[in-house]
Scaffold this motif. Structure first.
Motif, PDB file in Angstrom:
ATOM      1  N   ASN A 142       0.850  -1.194   0.000  1.00  0.00           N
ATOM      2  CA  ASN A 142       0.000   0.000   0.000  1.00  0.00           C
ATOM      3  C   ASN A 142       0.885   1.244   0.000  1.00  0.00           C
ATOM      4  O   ASN A 142       1.488   1.580   1.017  1.00  0.00           O
ATOM      5  N   LYS A 143       0.949   1.933  -1.153  1.00  0.00           N
ATOM      6  CA  LYS A 143       1.766   3.149  -1.244  1.00  0.00           C
ATOM      7  C   LYS A 143       1.097   4.267  -0.438  1.00  0.00           C
ATOM      8  O   LYS A 143      -0.129   4.417  -0.512  1.00  0.00           O
ATOM      9  N   GLN A 144       1.887   5.022   0.335  1.00  0.00           N
ATOM     10  CA  GLN A 144       1.304   6.067   1.195  1.00  0.00           C
ATOM     11  C   GLN A 144       2.145   7.352   1.129  1.00  0.00           C
ATOM     12  O   GLN A 144       3.365   7.275   0.954  1.00  0.00           O
ATOM     13  N   VAL A 145       1.479   8.508   1.308  1.00  0.00           N
ATOM     14  CA  VAL A 145       2.198   9.790   1.431  1.00  0.00           C
ATOM     15  C   VAL A 145       2.248  10.144   2.918  1.00  0.00           C
ATOM     16  O   VAL A 145       1.205  10.353   3.555  1.00  0.00           O
ATOM     17  N   ILE A 146       3.473  10.204   3.451  1.00  0.00           N
ATOM     18  CA  ILE A 146       3.680  10.378   4.897  1.00  0.00           C
ATOM     19  C   ILE A 146       4.170  11.798   5.181  1.00  0.00           C
ATOM     20  O   ILE A 146       5.010  12.336   4.446  1.00  0.00           O
ATOM     21  N   LEU A 147       3.659  12.379   6.272  1.00  0.00           N
ATOM     22  CA  LEU A 147       4.183  13.682   6.738  1.00  0.00           C
ATOM     23  C   LEU A 147       5.451  13.415   7.541  1.00  0.00           C
ATOM     24  O   LEU A 147       5.433  12.634   8.498  1.00  0.00           O
ATOM     25  N   LYS A 148       6.550  14.087   7.147  1.00  0.00           N
ATOM     26  CA  LYS A 148       7.827  13.824   7.834  1.00  0.00           C
ATOM     27  C   LYS A 148       7.797  14.431   9.238  1.00  0.00           C
ATOM     28  O   LYS A 148       8.063  13.760  10.219  1.00  0.00           O
ATOM     29  N   ASP A 149       7.490  15.719   9.312  1.00  0.00           N
ATOM     30  CA  ASP A 149       7.473  16.401  10.619  1.00  0.00           C
ATOM     31  C   ASP A 149       6.522  17.592  10.501  1.00  0.00           C
ATOM     32  O   ASP A 149       6.119  17.955   9.402  1.00  0.00           O
ATOM     33  N   TYR A 150       6.196  18.215  11.648  1.00  0.00           N
ATOM     34  CA  TYR A 150       5.358  19.412  11.580  1.00  0.00           C
ATOM     35  C   TYR A 150       6.038  20.448  10.690  1.00  0.00           C
ATOM     36  O   TYR A 150       7.267  20.545  10.670  1.00  0.00           O
ATOM     37  N   VAL A 164     -15.214  -0.194   6.017  1.00  0.00           N
ATOM     38  CA  VAL A 164     -15.093  -0.482   4.582  1.00  0.00           C
ATOM     39  C   VAL A 164     -13.627  -0.402   4.187  1.00  0.00           C
ATOM     40  O   VAL A 164     -12.854   0.353   4.783  1.00  0.00           O
ATOM     41  N   LEU A 165     -13.268  -1.199   3.194  1.00  0.00           N
ATOM     42  CA  LEU A 165     -11.935  -1.093   2.616  1.00  0.00           C
ATOM     43  C   LEU A 165     -12.061  -0.369   1.283  1.00  0.00           C
ATOM     44  O   LEU A 165     -12.813  -0.801   0.404  1.00  0.00           O
ATOM     45  N   LEU A 166     -11.372   0.777   1.167  1.00  0.00           N
ATOM     46  CA  LEU A 166     -11.511   1.613  -0.030  1.00  0.00           C
ATOM     47  C   LEU A 166     -10.288   1.508  -0.921  1.00  0.00           C
ATOM     48  O   LEU A 166      -9.148   1.464  -0.437  1.00  0.00           O
ATOM     49  N   LYS A 167     -10.549   1.505  -2.223  1.00  0.00           N
ATOM     50  CA  LYS A 167      -9.476   1.740  -3.203  1.00  0.00           C
ATOM     51  C   LYS A 167      -9.590   3.210  -3.582  1.00  0.00           C
ATOM     52  O   LYS A 167     -10.622   3.636  -4.142  1.00  0.00           O
ATOM     53  N   ASN A 168      -8.587   4.007  -3.258  1.00  0.00           N
ATOM     54  CA  ASN A 168      -8.660   5.448  -3.522  1.00  0.00           C
ATOM     55  C   ASN A 168      -8.396   5.727  -5.003  1.00  0.00           C
ATOM     56  O   ASN A 168      -7.444   5.207  -5.576  1.00  0.00           O
ATOM     57  N   LEU A 212      -0.957  11.422   5.356  1.00  0.00           N
ATOM     58  CA  LEU A 212      -1.911  12.529   5.372  1.00  0.00           C
ATOM     59  C   LEU A 212      -3.301  11.964   5.087  1.00  0.00           C
ATOM     60  O   LEU A 212      -3.433  10.813   4.623  1.00  0.00           O
ATOM     61  N   SER A 213      -4.306  12.749   5.331  1.00  0.00           N
ATOM     62  CA  SER A 213      -5.650  12.356   4.909  1.00  0.00           C
ATOM     63  C   SER A 213      -6.358  13.595   4.390  1.00  0.00           C
ATOM     64  O   SER A 213      -5.951  14.728   4.690  1.00  0.00           O
ATOM     65  N   GLY A 214      -7.385  13.372   3.584  1.00  0.00           N
ATOM     66  CA  GLY A 214      -8.123  14.498   3.027  1.00  0.00           C
ATOM     67  C   GLY A 214      -9.272  13.965   2.181  1.00  0.00           C
ATOM     68  O   GLY A 214      -9.470  12.743   2.095  1.00  0.00           O
ATOM     69  N   PHE A 215      -9.986  14.890   1.553  1.00  0.00           N
ATOM     70  CA  PHE A 215     -11.130  14.454   0.749  1.00  0.00           C
ATOM     71  C   PHE A 215     -10.654  13.680  -0.474  1.00  0.00           C
ATOM     72  O   PHE A 215      -9.603  13.963  -1.036  1.00  0.00           O
ATOM     73  N   GLY A 216     -11.445  12.681  -0.844  1.00  0.00           N
ATOM     74  CA  GLY A 216     -11.103  11.889  -2.014  1.00  0.00           C
ATOM     75  C   GLY A 216     -12.304  11.125  -2.523  1.00  0.00           C
ATOM     76  O   GLY A 216     -13.368  11.083  -1.881  1.00  0.00           O
ATOM     77  N   VAL A 217     -12.121  10.562  -3.700  1.00  0.00           N
ATOM     78  CA  VAL A 217     -13.136   9.706  -4.322  1.00  0.00           C
ATOM     79  C   VAL A 217     -12.583   8.284  -4.302  1.00  0.00           C
ATOM     80  O   VAL A 217     -11.410   8.077  -4.626  1.00  0.00           O
ATOM     81  N   ALA A 218     -13.416   7.316  -3.922  1.00  0.00           N
ATOM     82  CA  ALA A 218     -12.911   5.948  -3.766  1.00  0.00           C
ATOM     83  C   ALA A 218     -13.976   4.935  -4.145  1.00  0.00           C
ATOM     84  O   ALA A 218     -15.162   5.264  -4.267  1.00  0.00           O
ATOM     85  N   LYS A 219     -13.501   3.699  -4.309  1.00  0.00           N
ATOM     86  CA  LYS A 219     -14.407   2.596  -4.615  1.00  0.00           C
ATOM     87  C   LYS A 219     -14.331   1.591  -3.469  1.00  0.00           C
ATOM     88  O   LYS A 219     -13.229   1.281  -2.985  1.00  0.00           O
ATOM     89  N   VAL A 220     -15.504   1.095  -3.047  1.00  0.00           N
ATOM     90  CA  VAL A 220     -15.526   0.122  -1.945  1.00  0.00           C
ATOM     91  C   VAL A 220     -15.078  -1.235  -2.491  1.00  0.00           C
ATOM     92  O   VAL A 220     -15.691  -1.775  -3.412  1.00  0.00           O
ATOM     93  N   LEU A 221     -13.985  -1.764  -1.896  1.00  0.00           N
ATOM     94  CA  LEU A 221     -13.497  -3.094  -2.319  1.00  0.00           C
ATOM     95  C   LEU A 221     -14.096  -4.193  -1.465  1.00  0.00           C
ATOM     96  O   LEU A 221     -14.311  -5.307  -1.932  1.00  0.00           O
ATOM     97  N   GLU A 261      -2.982   4.206  -1.358  1.00  0.00           N
ATOM     98  CA  GLU A 261      -3.739   3.490  -2.388  1.00  0.00           C
ATOM     99  C   GLU A 261      -5.024   2.874  -1.809  1.00  0.00           C
ATOM    100  O   GLU A 261      -6.071   2.909  -2.440  1.00  0.00           O
ATOM    101  N   TYR A 262      -4.918   2.289  -0.634  1.00  0.00           N
ATOM    102  CA  TYR A 262      -6.069   1.605  -0.011  1.00  0.00           C
ATOM    103  C   TYR A 262      -6.235   2.123   1.410  1.00  0.00           C
ATOM    104  O   TYR A 262      -5.239   2.326   2.115  1.00  0.00           O
ATOM    105  N   SER A 263      -7.472   2.310   1.839  1.00  0.00           N
ATOM    106  CA  SER A 263      -7.715   2.792   3.204  1.00  0.00           C
ATOM    107  C   SER A 263      -8.788   1.950   3.866  1.00  0.00           C
ATOM    108  O   SER A 263      -9.838   1.685   3.254  1.00  0.00           O
ATOM    109  N   LEU A 264      -8.537   1.577   5.118  1.00  0.00           N
ATOM    110  CA  LEU A 264      -9.572   0.926   5.931  1.00  0.00           C
ATOM    111  C   LEU A 264     -10.266   2.028   6.717  1.00  0.00           C
ATOM    112  O   LEU A 264      -9.633   2.726   7.514  1.00  0.00           O
ATOM    113  N   ILE A 265     -11.554   2.211   6.467  1.00  0.00           N
ATOM    114  CA  ILE A 265     -12.297   3.327   7.080  1.00  0.00           C
ATOM    115  C   ILE A 265     -13.267   2.747   8.107  1.00  0.00           C
ATOM    116  O   ILE A 265     -14.165   1.960   7.764  1.00  0.00           O
TER     117      ILE A 265
END
Ligand code: NDP
Length: 338
Positions: free
Chosen positions: A1-9, A37-41, A72-81, A102-106
């Motif tokens: 699962n590829k992710q965008v991580i915040l390094k520091d404040y 739900v498990l989402l594919k973003n 990070l998190s924010g608004f997005g469009v996703a498909k329920v897997l 890429e994938y989020s457990l919500i």
């Protein structure tokens, strides 16, 4: 699962290097018994408020800080897997707050809106038909009381929110002027989005003079997206009983010291009503908003500019670009096709 991580404040201007992309493993199934739900973003939305969440936030009842070392998190469009929630099933398309991954457990999918209208581009649910669209609608039609013939000024007018406020105002029969940061955006406002006039604030020596040129009789409604020097100049040009809808103050988000204002007395002399708002308080109006805006889209009476970058790797640069005006229209990141 590829992710965008915040390094520091973050303090000051955000940089691409404040974030990094990494890969971790994830099971593509909702754990047994979990109402999640498990989402594919598919698309992620780059929004200025994400910069606020990259800071150490104190005293806000609206936002919390991101956690360094986490995505990070924010608004997005996703498909329920996969779904363990009775209201969602595999294949549903949704928009709401998801992870920059890429994938989020919500675990609280109740906050998501289901997407029922797919005859319009799915990316619109990050912009025109998502949170920024609701922001333009609430900030213009609910916070202000616009009338035909009103003189309306909008800053950051080619952006996700501003371009819509301008079009809503034109549909009401208002005279509409926008300020933007490039000649390309000036041309788009005038030739594609139907604004009456537009100017490049970066090329104006004197913002007060620029506003007087476009509003010789003053401004009835100012839709505020930027703050700073623009707000101070607008205060000198408001008509008596004018309204200011304070949507955003993007020129303040990277400052450690808030900017001072010189012209606040105008609020009193001109009996101005100035009101800030938070779009989340208006989400219950989403069905009314869709009823209003979908016919306009289908009839071609509203157009929408979006700026879509490809792949999660492009997300840090896309987000940072909001603060130099690199985006032309709504900034979106395409994570994956359906
Ligand atoms: P945009 O798509 O408009 O992107 C931001 C734009 O702001 C840039 O493209 C740039 O355009 C302009 N900008 C950046 N830095 C500055 C600066 N220092 N001075 C002047 N302009 C600047 O963003 P959105 O439409 O998503 O958001 C617009 C505003 O609305 C933001 O302030 C945001 O925080 C706010 N907002 C508020 C909400 C609420 O609930 N109150 C909800 C959603 C958004 P240019 O080239 O013209 O300089």
């Amino acid at each position: 699962n590829k992710q965008v991580i915040l390094k520091d404040y973050v303090s000051g201007n955000p940089k691409e290097s404040d974030m990094y992309v990494t890969t971790s493993s994830i099971k593509l199934k909702v754990p047994q018994g979990l109402k999640a739900v498990l989402l594919k973003n598919l698309y992620l939305s780059c929004d200025p408020y994400l910069r606020i969440r990259m800071d150490r936030i104190q005293g806000s009842n609206v936002f919390t800080s991101f956690t360094p070392g986490s995505p990070l998190s924010g608004f997005g469009v996703a498909k329920v897997l996969d779904s363990g929630h009775p209201e969602f099933k595999e294949g549903d398309l949704v928009w709401g707050t998801t992870g920059w991954e890429e994938y989020s457990l919500i675990t609280e999918p109740e906050h998501f809106f289901k997407i029922h209208h797919t005859d319009v581009p799915l990316s619109y649910y990050t912009g025109l038909l998502g949170m920024p669209g609701m922001t333009a609608f609430a900030g213009f039609h609910e916070v202000c009381s616009p009338k035909k013939g009103d003189r309306v000024f909008i800053s950051a007018a080619a952006g996700a929110v501003g371009q819509l406020v301008g079009q809503f105002a034109k549909l009401m029969g208002c005279y509409v002027v926008g300020s933007v940061g490039s000649k390309e955006k000036v041309d788009l406002l005038k030739n594609k989005l139907g604004f009456d006039e537009a100017f490049n604030y970066k090329e104006e020596q004197d913002l007060d003079a620029a506003l007087k040129r476009h509003f010789p009789e003053g401004i009835d409604i100012y839709f505020e997206n930027v703050g700073g020097k623009m707000l101070d100049a607008v205060l000198l040009n408001m008509r008596p009983h004018g309204q200011i809808s304070v949507c955003g103050l993007i020129s303040h988000y990277n400052l450690n010291q808030p900017q001072g204002f010189s012209n606040l007395l105008s609020l009193i002399y001109n009996r101005i009503r100035i009101e800030g708002f938070v779009v989340f308080d208006y989400f219950h109006l989403y069905p009314n908003f869709l009823d209003m805006v979908l016919p306009y889209i289908r009839e071609g009476k509203i157009v929408y500019l979006d700026d879509i970058t490809q792949g999660l790797e492009s997300a840090p640069a896309a987000l940072v670009g909001l603060f130099s005006g690199r985006n032309v229209g709504k900034q979106v990141v395409l994570v994956s096709h359906e």
